[in-house]
Design a protein around this motif. Structure first.
Motif, PDB file in Angstrom:
ATOM      1  N   VAL A 112       0.837  -1.202   0.000  1.00 26.96           N
ATOM      2  CA  VAL A 112       0.000   0.000   0.000  1.00 26.96           C
ATOM      3  C   VAL A 112       0.872   1.252   0.000  1.00 26.96           C
ATOM      4  O   VAL A 112       0.613   2.222  -0.734  1.00 26.96           O
ATOM      5  CB  VAL A 112      -0.957  -0.002   1.208  1.00 26.96           C
ATOM      6  CG1 VAL A 112      -1.638   1.350   1.352  1.00 26.96           C
ATOM      7  CG2 VAL A 112      -2.006  -1.085   1.056  1.00 26.96           C
ATOM      8  N   PHE A 115       2.175   1.774  -3.365  1.00 26.43           N
ATOM      9  CA  PHE A 115       1.148   2.338  -4.248  1.00 26.43           C
ATOM     10  C   PHE A 115       1.049   3.858  -4.070  1.00 26.43           C
ATOM     11  O   PHE A 115       0.865   4.601  -5.045  1.00 26.43           O
ATOM     12  CB  PHE A 115      -0.210   1.701  -3.965  1.00 26.43           C
ATOM     13  CG  PHE A 115      -0.427   0.390  -4.667  1.00 26.43           C
ATOM     14  CD1 PHE A 115      -0.206   0.263  -6.025  1.00 26.43           C
ATOM     15  CD2 PHE A 115      -0.860  -0.724  -3.958  1.00 26.43           C
ATOM     16  CE1 PHE A 115      -0.410  -0.941  -6.677  1.00 26.43           C
ATOM     17  CE2 PHE A 115      -1.071  -1.934  -4.596  1.00 26.43           C
ATOM     18  CZ  PHE A 115      -0.842  -2.057  -5.964  1.00 26.43           C
ATOM     19  N   GLY A 119       1.748   6.512  -6.913  1.00 29.45           N
ATOM     20  CA  GLY A 119       0.753   7.497  -7.333  1.00 29.45           C
ATOM     21  C   GLY A 119       1.327   8.899  -7.405  1.00 29.45           C
ATOM     22  O   GLY A 119       1.026   9.674  -8.340  1.00 29.45           O
ATOM     23  N   TYR A 151       3.631  -7.327  -4.053  1.00 28.54           N
ATOM     24  CA  TYR A 151       2.250  -7.748  -4.309  1.00 28.54           C
ATOM     25  C   TYR A 151       2.196  -9.255  -4.542  1.00 28.54           C
ATOM     26  O   TYR A 151       1.334  -9.954  -3.996  1.00 28.54           O
ATOM     27  CB  TYR A 151       1.691  -7.003  -5.519  1.00 28.54           C
ATOM     28  CG  TYR A 151       0.269  -7.373  -5.870  1.00 28.54           C
ATOM     29  CD1 TYR A 151      -0.803  -6.693  -5.300  1.00 28.54           C
ATOM     30  CD2 TYR A 151      -0.013  -8.405  -6.763  1.00 28.54           C
ATOM     31  CE1 TYR A 151      -2.114  -7.028  -5.612  1.00 28.54           C
ATOM     32  CE2 TYR A 151      -1.308  -8.752  -7.075  1.00 28.54           C
ATOM     33  CZ  TYR A 151      -2.355  -8.061  -6.500  1.00 28.54           C
ATOM     34  OH  TYR A 151      -3.647  -8.411  -6.804  1.00 28.54           O
ATOM     35  N   HIS A 187      -8.596  -6.167  -7.210  1.00 25.92           N
ATOM     36  CA  HIS A 187      -7.247  -5.593  -7.319  1.00 25.92           C
ATOM     37  C   HIS A 187      -6.296  -6.456  -8.126  1.00 25.92           C
ATOM     38  O   HIS A 187      -5.324  -5.954  -8.698  1.00 25.92           O
ATOM     39  CB  HIS A 187      -6.658  -5.240  -5.946  1.00 25.92           C
ATOM     40  CG  HIS A 187      -6.438  -6.381  -5.011  1.00 25.92           C
ATOM     41  ND1 HIS A 187      -5.524  -7.380  -5.232  1.00 25.92           N
ATOM     42  CD2 HIS A 187      -6.998  -6.668  -3.793  1.00 25.92           C
ATOM     43  CE1 HIS A 187      -5.523  -8.227  -4.220  1.00 25.92           C
ATOM     44  NE2 HIS A 187      -6.413  -7.835  -3.336  1.00 25.92           N
ATOM     45  N   THR A 218      -6.823  -0.316  -8.561  1.00 21.57           N
ATOM     46  CA  THR A 218      -6.009  -1.324  -7.883  1.00 21.57           C
ATOM     47  C   THR A 218      -5.645  -0.883  -6.477  1.00 21.57           C
ATOM     48  O   THR A 218      -5.764  -1.656  -5.513  1.00 21.57           O
ATOM     49  CB  THR A 218      -4.726  -1.592  -8.681  1.00 21.57           C
ATOM     50  OG1 THR A 218      -5.070  -1.970 -10.020  1.00 21.57           O
ATOM     51  CG2 THR A 218      -3.908  -2.698  -8.037  1.00 21.57           C
ATOM     52  N   PHE A 219      -5.207   0.368  -6.361  1.00 23.17           N
ATOM     53  CA  PHE A 219      -4.822   0.891  -5.056  1.00 23.17           C
ATOM     54  C   PHE A 219      -6.003   0.900  -4.084  1.00 23.17           C
ATOM     55  O   PHE A 219      -5.877   0.459  -2.931  1.00 23.17           O
ATOM     56  CB  PHE A 219      -4.271   2.317  -5.205  1.00 23.17           C
ATOM     57  CG  PHE A 219      -4.163   3.056  -3.905  1.00 23.17           C
ATOM     58  CD1 PHE A 219      -3.192   2.718  -2.971  1.00 23.17           C
ATOM     59  CD2 PHE A 219      -5.038   4.087  -3.601  1.00 23.17           C
ATOM     60  CE1 PHE A 219      -3.092   3.398  -1.764  1.00 23.17           C
ATOM     61  CE2 PHE A 219      -4.948   4.769  -2.399  1.00 23.17           C
ATOM     62  CZ  PHE A 219      -3.976   4.422  -1.476  1.00 23.17           C
ATOM     63  N   ALA A 223      -6.043  -1.535  -0.850  1.00 23.05           N
ATOM     64  CA  ALA A 223      -5.986  -0.895   0.470  1.00 23.05           C
ATOM     65  C   ALA A 223      -7.207  -1.277   1.303  1.00 23.05           C
ATOM     66  O   ALA A 223      -7.099  -1.555   2.501  1.00 23.05           O
ATOM     67  CB  ALA A 223      -5.892   0.616   0.313  1.00 23.05           C
TER      68      ALA A 223
END
Length: 231
Positions: A112, A115, A119, A151, A187, A218-219, A223
């Motif tokens: 997370v 991610f 971002g 992941y 995700h 996906t994020f 999360a």
């Protein structure tokens, strides 16, 4: 004297007949004592069935195919005798399961965080030019590689963990575990789409909005899946 002779002849004829009858009685087949054999066989089959049922009760009826490949009755670890299916062995497996699921959560939070960094880099990359674009793009690619590894490891820890103990009661209704599984599908699909679109963005700039949408989806789903299990 005549009658005495007749009586003697009859007596001689009577004795062989008695001897013949006695022989016939003695040659009669003995009672069959094998009638207990089917009962003994049934008892043996019952014991085998009970043993099979006991072994089956050590595992839940429904487990993931990835778990079955390793921890099922005929899984790799059972066939190689590295993890025999016994009550004592299942106790050790539950400890392994707990360790793997805790690691699953830790790596989940690390992913997370990755991610979030990705971002930020992605947003800067869209507006960057020249050397800044090249530098940020390299950072973006490095972060993407790290995220893919964490992941994948997070997913494998969950998919290959030893199964839980079987429960006699069936829980009805919607649970956080079920929601976690549904979000996992979301995700995972988003992760695949994000990686595919990332390789095609340089060739077709029109794919940037789709790449961004897949990344944010996906994020958000990943999360949410991690937070639901933790809290």
């Amino acid at each position: 004297m005549k009658y005495l002779s007749i009586a003697f002849v009859l007596l001689l004829g009577y004795l062989p007949l008695r001897a013949q009858d006695t022989t016939r009685v003695q040659t009669t087949a003995p009672a069959d004592t094998s009638i207990n054999a089917p009962s003994n066989a049934d008892d043996l089959l019952a014991e085998l069935a009970d043993s099979s049922a006991d072994a089956q009760e050590l595992l839940p009826k429904k487990i993931l195919f990835t778990q079955r490949a390793f921890w099922g009755p005929k899984g790799l670890l059972r066939v190689t005798n590295l993890a025999p299916l016994t009550p004592e062995g299942r106790e050790k497996e539950l400890k392994i399961r707990r360790t793997m699921l805790v690691s699953h959560q830790v790596l989940g939070f690390a992913t997370v965080a990755g991610f979030v960094v990705q971002g930020i880099l992605g947003s800067r990359l869209y507006n960057a030019k020249g050397r800044d674009y090249i530098r940020i793009k390299e950072q973006h690619a490095t972060t993407a590689t790290i995220i893919n590894y964490t992941y994948g490891a997070t997913a494998l820890l969950s998919l290959t963990a030893p199964p839980k103990l079987p429960t006699s009661s069936t829980r009805r209704g919607f649970s956080s575990i079920q929601l976690h599984k549904y979000l996992a599908v979301a995700h995972l699909a988003g992760m695949v789409a994000t990686n595919i679109l990332a390789r095609r963005v340089d060739e077709n700039a029109n794919l940037k909005p789709y790449h961004r949408a897949a990344a944010f989806t996906t994020f958000a789903s990943f999360a949410a899946a991690i937070v639901i299990i933790k809290f």
